[in-house]
Design an enzyme around this catalytic site. Sequence first.
Site, mmCIF file in Angstrom:
data_model
loop_
_atom_site.group_PDB
_atom_site.id
_atom_site.type_symbol
_atom_site.label_atom_id
_atom_site.label_comp_id
_atom_site.label_asym_id
_atom_site.label_seq_id
_atom_site.Cartn_x
_atom_site.Cartn_y
_atom_site.Cartn_z
ATOM 1 N N GLU A 5 0.824 -1.206 0.000
ATOM 2 C CA GLU A 5 0.000 0.000 0.000
ATOM 3 C C GLU A 5 0.861 1.260 0.000
ATOM 4 O O GLU A 5 0.546 2.239 -0.696
ATOM 5 C CB GLU A 5 -0.926 0.008 1.225
ATOM 6 C CG GLU A 5 -1.913 -1.154 1.245
ATOM 7 C CD GLU A 5 -1.415 -2.351 2.032
ATOM 8 O OE1 GLU A 5 -2.234 -2.996 2.704
ATOM 9 O OE2 GLU A 5 -0.189 -2.628 1.976
ATOM 10 N N SER A 25 21.717 -35.199 15.048
ATOM 11 C CA SER A 25 21.520 -35.521 16.464
ATOM 12 C C SER A 25 22.834 -35.701 17.212
ATOM 13 O O SER A 25 22.958 -35.311 18.367
ATOM 14 C CB SER A 25 20.651 -36.771 16.604
ATOM 15 O OG SER A 25 21.232 -37.865 15.942
ATOM 16 N N PRO A 29 15.490 -40.402 2.114
ATOM 17 C CA PRO A 29 14.194 -41.024 2.390
ATOM 18 C C PRO A 29 13.830 -41.099 3.868
ATOM 19 O O PRO A 29 12.650 -41.103 4.222
ATOM 20 C CB PRO A 29 14.341 -42.424 1.792
ATOM 21 C CG PRO A 29 15.814 -42.669 1.694
ATOM 22 C CD PRO A 29 16.431 -41.335 1.457
#
Length: 370
Positions: free
Chosen positions: A55, A235, A306
């Site tokens: 705007e 991890s 995967p």
Amino acid sequence: MDRFHDTRLMARALQLARRSQYSAMPNPHVGCVLVRDGHVIGEGHTRPAGGNHAEIEALLAAGDARGAVAYVTLEPCSHQGRTGPCADALIRAGVTRVVAAMADPNPQVAGRGLEKLRAAGIAVDCGLLEAEARQLIPGFIARMTRGRGRVRAKLAMSLDGRTAMASGQSQWITGPAARQDVQRLRAMSCAVVTGVGTVLADDCALTVRAPELGLAAPAAALAASRQPLRVVLDSSLQTPALARVLGAGGATLLCHAAGLQVPPALAESGAEFTALARSEQGLDLRQLMAELGARQCNEILVESGPRLAGALLREGLLDELIVYMAPALLGDRARPLLSLPLDDMADKVQLQIEDVRKVGQDWRFIARPA
């Protein structure tokens, strides 16, 4: 204006919004058109974070917007963020009518912008081409309504559903057109997530590279200037300190299991570290998505092997799968598309195909869990 003209002008606003799809994050990309006496007097779209909203850009282009009608793809904001409220700017500019495609799902706005405009005596209409507007900002809507962005997994496979040879060799299954398409997916993403196995196998950089986007030079440079956050799930902190994903080209978040000490070489790599709880899948993926939501990540692209993609699907955290299929066969010893230990036909994962198209010599399928 009649509905035909309203629709035509809102369609133009949607077209403008798409110009900032690579650069507006974490803000939604929005378009705005200002019209007076049947003539467009100003247009704008969202600038990079911290810059003007659509705007404001349109008002600046118009110079004088008194008596104008504003067509905007998302409700004008009513709160103070990095920039001031757009609803206030439209009121000060003297517009007489605002047509919004949809209400803002942001709880800080959620109709307040439209109410502020009405209270100022401005005519307001909302809902024109709403479905098309929602399709532009699904990640922003998801983050505002559920606390985490849209999660999409990008996968490449052969005609027989294989992603890599048994050795792990996977470059390149698909052709250059598909790889260019992936670059654009990255450029539209706030974060790119992968697992340490992919880092060790491919030494991937996970960056947006301007020459590979296939966009006009200014647009490509702007897209590449805003690199997505690179997120590595590791991890046990196996990522090499000299891995490309830790190098120049963007910020990196390395997620590890709670209780581990970061090795000094990794600590000096420039990456940021965060500890996640352990789960049956390795790391707590819901905690990961909450973390990325808190970091204002609207669009999250998963580029992994995967195991991670399968874990996200099993956890119900994948909104879409984007699968590129190459016209090639890798054989039955090659690796599967997803790690999904299913034994019974009743356990199959049903997908709904959203889009199928040819990309160079390959085919791209976009599907979501039914």
